[in-house]
Design a protein around this motif. Structure first.
Motif, PDB file in Angstrom:
ATOM      1  N   ARG A  67       4.927   5.387   1.832  1.00 41.26           N
ATOM      2  CA  ARG A  67       5.117   6.782   2.211  1.00 41.26           C
ATOM      3  C   ARG A  67       5.610   6.862   3.752  1.00 41.26           C
ATOM      4  O   ARG A  67       6.537   7.984   4.064  1.00 41.26           O
ATOM      5  N   SER A  68       5.403   5.998   4.899  1.00 40.73           N
ATOM      6  CA  SER A  68       5.814   6.181   5.907  1.00 40.73           C
ATOM      7  C   SER A  68       7.171   5.429   6.273  1.00 40.73           C
ATOM      8  O   SER A  68       8.054   6.158   6.951  1.00 40.73           O
TER       9      SER A  68
ATOM     10  N   CYS B 226      -9.778  19.953  11.051  1.00 41.97           N
ATOM     11  CA  CYS B 226      -9.328  19.202  10.063  1.00 41.97           C
ATOM     12  C   CYS B 226      -8.420  18.009  10.507  1.00 41.97           C
ATOM     13  O   CYS B 226      -7.990  18.074  11.511  1.00 41.97           O
ATOM     14  N   VAL B 227      -8.118  17.075   9.385  1.00 43.89           N
ATOM     15  CA  VAL B 227      -7.124  16.085   9.642  1.00 43.89           C
ATOM     16  C   VAL B 227      -5.861  16.404   9.041  1.00 43.89           C
ATOM     17  O   VAL B 227      -5.770  16.652   7.796  1.00 43.89           O
ATOM     18  N   MET B 228      -4.640  16.618   9.738  1.00 42.16           N
ATOM     19  CA  MET B 228      -3.339  16.707   9.270  1.00 42.16           C
ATOM     20  C   MET B 228      -2.546  15.646   9.257  1.00 42.16           C
ATOM     21  O   MET B 228      -2.642  14.896  10.108  1.00 42.16           O
ATOM     22  N   TYR B 229      -1.443  15.688   8.507  1.00 42.39           N
ATOM     23  CA  TYR B 229      -0.631  14.419   8.304  1.00 42.39           C
ATOM     24  C   TYR B 229       0.592  14.817   8.436  1.00 42.39           C
ATOM     25  O   TYR B 229       1.286  16.030   8.039  1.00 42.39           O
ATOM     26  N   ASP B 230       1.338  13.932   9.262  1.00 37.43           N
ATOM     27  CA  ASP B 230       2.770  14.465   9.663  1.00 37.43           C
ATOM     28  C   ASP B 230       3.811  13.643   8.727  1.00 37.43           C
ATOM     29  O   ASP B 230       3.474  13.338   7.716  1.00 37.43           O
TER      30      ASP B 230
ATOM     31  N   GLY C  63       0.644  -1.383   0.003  1.00 37.32           N
ATOM     32  CA  GLY C  63       0.009   0.010  -0.156  1.00 37.32           C
ATOM     33  C   GLY C  63       0.841   1.286   0.027  1.00 37.32           C
ATOM     34  O   GLY C  63       2.109   1.281   0.556  1.00 37.32           O
ATOM     35  N   THR C  64       0.224   2.214  -0.596  1.00 40.14           N
ATOM     36  CA  THR C  64       0.879   3.538  -0.627  1.00 40.14           C
ATOM     37  C   THR C  64       1.084   4.169   0.914  1.00 40.14           C
ATOM     38  O   THR C  64       2.381   4.873   1.009  1.00 40.14           O
TER      39      THR C  64
ATOM     40  N   TYR D 106       9.642   6.583   1.782  1.00 38.42           N
ATOM     41  CA  TYR D 106       9.635   8.039   1.229  1.00 38.42           C
ATOM     42  C   TYR D 106       9.739   9.063   2.512  1.00 38.42           C
ATOM     43  O   TYR D 106      10.408  10.148   2.207  1.00 38.42           O
ATOM     44  N   GLY D 107       9.235   8.601   3.415  1.00 33.66           N
ATOM     45  CA  GLY D 107       9.183   9.503   4.452  1.00 33.66           C
ATOM     46  C   GLY D 107      10.059   9.197   5.523  1.00 33.66           C
ATOM     47  O   GLY D 107      10.092   9.773   6.586  1.00 33.66           O
ATOM     48  N   ALA D 108      10.951   8.023   5.372  1.00 34.03           N
ATOM     49  CA  ALA D 108      11.648   7.741   6.463  1.00 34.03           C
ATOM     50  C   ALA D 108      13.095   8.310   6.396  1.00 34.03           C
ATOM     51  O   ALA D 108      13.563   8.912   5.399  1.00 34.03           O
ATOM     52  N   TRP D 109      13.703   8.619   7.669  1.00 35.49           N
ATOM     53  CA  TRP D 109      14.957   9.618   7.823  1.00 35.49           C
ATOM     54  C   TRP D 109      15.868   9.079   7.141  1.00 35.49           C
ATOM     55  O   TRP D 109      16.939   9.812   6.620  1.00 35.49           O
TER      56      TRP D 109
END
Length: 760
Positions: free
Chosen positions: A36-37, A107-111, A31-32, A40-43
């Motif tokens: 992403r977590s 709202c819903v925000m994404y870190d 899954g996307t 692509y979003g990892a340190w």
């Protein structure tokens, strides 16, 4: 010191490419959100890019590049990566779910790890209205529009978002995301990136300017390449091996003239209003795999099933494409539909297998059974009339098209309702008695009814005429056979001429005489002229095909896999014609590559049907983005076939080295502008994404593989850093294998990986 640094840089470069490629595969199965977590979003992924950038800067400074275009180009990558890092650590994005008339302040925000959190906004929002705008007379969405109000410290500000149209409020950018089924609610996403976007756009602008300057820099490598004597004289050869790799009793049909007149009616098909002829072509292709059957036109086939269904149930026109179904049921490739209806065996013999398929058994046999069941259901829809939405009704400016079996609106007067309900019974009576004159008269009344009640939903006469011409001429089929045939002929001719040139060169070396006769040279010129003229005719036909599709759809024909294959073939032929006068090799290469792309469009699983453009694709940036990217792909296809040609020459001739060098130079002539086109195309695509979805880079599989393709092909231009690529054999092997990334970018994403950019 430089050698260890070079090895480290190369290892990091390969590692980044491998990680991105692996992430696209992992995304398909996990899954996307997962990639992403965790990628692509990892340190570690950000650190990997940072270390690669730092190593690249150090190596570049030690390399002491003196080319301004090279300096600007590499600097642009640093600025883009810096902008991406700033976006990653400082941007904010989220979604607001609005309901009509309700005041919302959360709202819903994404870190950075794509985890959602509920956050209170500094202002309130209220949805005033949400609309789905449809193409006139159809159920095909043209746009999604949300109108809302922002209440901030007692002041109200009106906002409106739709596909490809964002709304800015301060540093926040709102764009259309989704909507509720009851049409009383909508989700509006937002993005805030006041530093990252300008910084990244600066990098993209620098990239654009440096790529263009790279092609025109008088002291650059590309201009030096164009000044080579071999390229000025155009003394190159072509060589490429391109292997390529039932009667029945006549069923009743309408006369060709009556069936053709019937095909002039308009119908709602594929969510657009088009001639019934188009439905007939698609219906016949769906069942039989071809646009005609046993000498009958598609209109005769369609009306045959409408009025003489019992006869046509025994016609062997249902194609069983899959071998698994044929082998298990012991059936030929073409069978009658009646084959699957047997009262002694319980009626519909495929019924139990279909139930097993929808029960979860999706092996090859059951998947093929389900596909055949869909075709049979299409026949049933035609027989019961639900497929024939031929009757428009306009009420308060909105037009809806109805089939004779649909529930008609109560506002339609009784006379019109009676006309819709009874017309096919009357047509059937005339068909059974072969009273074609009366049938034509009734069809004429239906045409008048459509013209009177169709309103603005009816296509223009010009569009209808274009569609009828397009339906009659199988452009892709004719042109792929022509181009591949000319390509094979060119190959055989070139092999013969290559052998004669080698023998002639040896003879000249032995006795001082020119081994090639004047007659042979004239034959070569004549052969080139014939090739060029045929290519020109093919290009004109393909251009006309593209014009027809553009006229029919109203948008540039670049919105699906079939259309992009035609467009790439068109670009290849255009390049071959423009450059072929100077490099005669390219005409033959153009035949082979355009023939290949047309063949793929013809035999692949691509959908050639013309449909309305999806709202998200309804942007002027679409044509710019796709055309530039496809131009790059077309030029890279020339480098691929040049590589294959060179490797083949090396196998068949001991004296192939000079020709391999010439083919290497020719590949480089196309490689530079191809990379420029890819870079600019990615830049334009980023702008489009930012306008449509609020983020310029979303790590979609197509985006990732486009970047991988760009990075791998860019290696071939760094021969000072990778001296092995100076050798023609190594260069051509690299270019041949690099083409696999292009195949993955286009076909692999579309048919395997999926994602937002996948289309077939």
């Amino acid at each position: 010191m430089q050698n260890p640094l070079k090895k480290t840089l190369f290892a990091l470069y390969v590692l980044v490419i491998v990680c991105m490629a692996a992430a696209t595969v992992v995304e398909k199965y996990s899954g996307t959100d997962f990639v992403r977590s965790n990628v692509y979003g990892a340190w570690w992924f950000s650190l990997l890019w940072a270390v690669l950038t730092a190593a690249g800067i150090i190596y570049f400074l030690r390399h002491r590049c003196k080319s301004w275009s090279g300096i600007a180009l590499h600097l642009s990558f640093v600025v883009i990566l810096a902008g991406a890092f700033v976006t990653h650590v400082s941007s904010e994005r989220g979604t607001v779910h609005l309901r009509q008339g309700a005041y919302i302040n959360t709202c819903v925000m994404y870190d950075r790890h794509n985890q959602p959190h509920d956050v209170q906004m500094p202002f309130q929002m209220r949805l005033d209205r949400f609309d789905v705008q449809y193409h006139e007379g159809t159920d095909a969405a043209e746009d999604y529009v949300s109108q809302f109000t922002i209440i901030d410290h007692g002041k109200q500000y009106s906002g409106k978002v739709s596909m490809n149209r964002i709304f800015r409020y301060g540093a926040m950018r709102f764009y259309q995301s989704s909507y509720d089924n009851d049409m009383l609610g909508a989700s509006v996403s937002f993005n805030s990136d006041p530093i990252g976007i300008p910084l990244t756009y600066t990098g993209y602008a620098l990239l654009f300017l440096s790529l263009v300057y790279m092609l025109f820099d008088p002291h650059g490598a590309y201009r030096k390449l164009l000044r080579l004597s071999h390229l000025k004289k155009g003394l190159m050869m072509v060589a490429l091996l391109f292997a390529l790799g039932s009667g029945s009793a006549r069923a009743h049909v309408l006369s060709k003239e009556s069936a053709d007149r019937f095909g002039c009616l308009m119908v709602l098909h594929n969510s657009r209003i088009c001639p019934l002829q188009t439905l007939a072509v698609d219906f016949t292709k769906n069942l039989y795999g071809k646009a005609s059957y046993d000498g009958y036109t598609p209109e005769q086939v369609l009306t045959g099933w409408m009025f003489y269904a019992d006869d046509w149930m025994q016609e062997p026109m249902l194609r069983l494409k899959g071998a698994a179904m044929r082998d298990r049921l012991q059936l030929p490739e073409y069978v009658p539909v009646g084959q699957f209806f047997n009262s002694a065996m319980g009626g519909y013999t495929l019924g139990p297998y279909v139930q097993e398929y929808y029960g979860g058994n999706h092996d090859a046999f059951h998947s093929q059974v389900a596909a055949i069941d869909n075709k049979i259901q299409l026949i049933m829809e035609l027989r019961n009339g639900s497929l024939l939405k031929l009757f428009p009704y306009t009420y308060k400016g909105n037009t809806t098209w109805y089939a004779p079996t649909d529930s008609l609106p109560k506002t339609m007067d009784r006379e019109h309702q009676q006309f819709v309900r009874s017309i096919f019974f009357l047509l059937s009576d005339y068909a059974l008695t072969s009273d074609y004159a009366q049938m034509d008269a009734v069809v004429g009344k239906m045409l008048k009814y459509q013209q009177k009640n169709g309103g603005a939903s009816l296509p223009s006469d010009r569009r209808v005429a274009a569609e009828r011409i397009y339906n009659r001429i199988p452009f892709a089929t004719i042109l792929f056979m022509l181009c591949l045939a000319m390509g094979v002929i060119s190959f055989l001719y070139t092999i013969i001429r290559m052998c004669r040139e080698d023998n002639g060169a040896n003879a000249k070396g032995a006795n001082g005489n020119d081994g090639l006769s004047v007659c042979s040279k004239r034959l070569h010129v004549s052969f080139f002229v014939v090739n060029y003229v045929v290519m020109l005719l093919s290009f004109c036909a393909l251009t006309y095909c593209e014009y027809l599709r553009w006229t029919i759809s109203g948008t540039l024909p670049m919105t699906n896999g079939y259309e992009t294959m035609l467009f790439v073939a068109w670009l290849v032929q255009l390049l071959a014609l423009v450059c072929g006068v100077r490099f005669r090799l390219l005409v033959a290469l153009g035949f082979l590559m355009s023939g290949f792309f047309l063949l793929v469009s013809h035999i692949g699983q691509m959908d050639p049907q013309i449909k309305h453009t999806m709202p998200v694709l309804n942007s002027p940036l679409l044509s710019v983005h796709v055309s530039i990217i496809m131009m790059g792909f077309a030029m890279l296809s020339f480098t691929f076939i040049s590589g294959l040609t060179a490797l083949l020459l090396r196998l068949v001739s001991r004296t192939a080295q000079p020709k391999m060098i010439q083919l290497q130079q020719l590949s480089l002539v196309f490689l530079y502008p191809a990379l420029a086109a890819l870079g600019i195309g990615i830049f334009v695509g980023a702008i489009w994404a930012n306008v449509s979805w609020g983020e310029y880079w979303g790590w979609d599989p197509k985006e990732v593989w486009a970047l991988i393709t760009f990075m791998i092909y860019a290696v071939a231009l760094h021969t000072r850093s990778v001296p092995q690529l100076h050798r023609p054999t190594a260069f051509h092997v690299f270019m041949t294998l690099a083409f696999l990334t292009l195949v993955m970018t286009y076909f692999g994403v579309n048919y395997f990986l999926g994602g937002m950019h996948s289309y077939a």
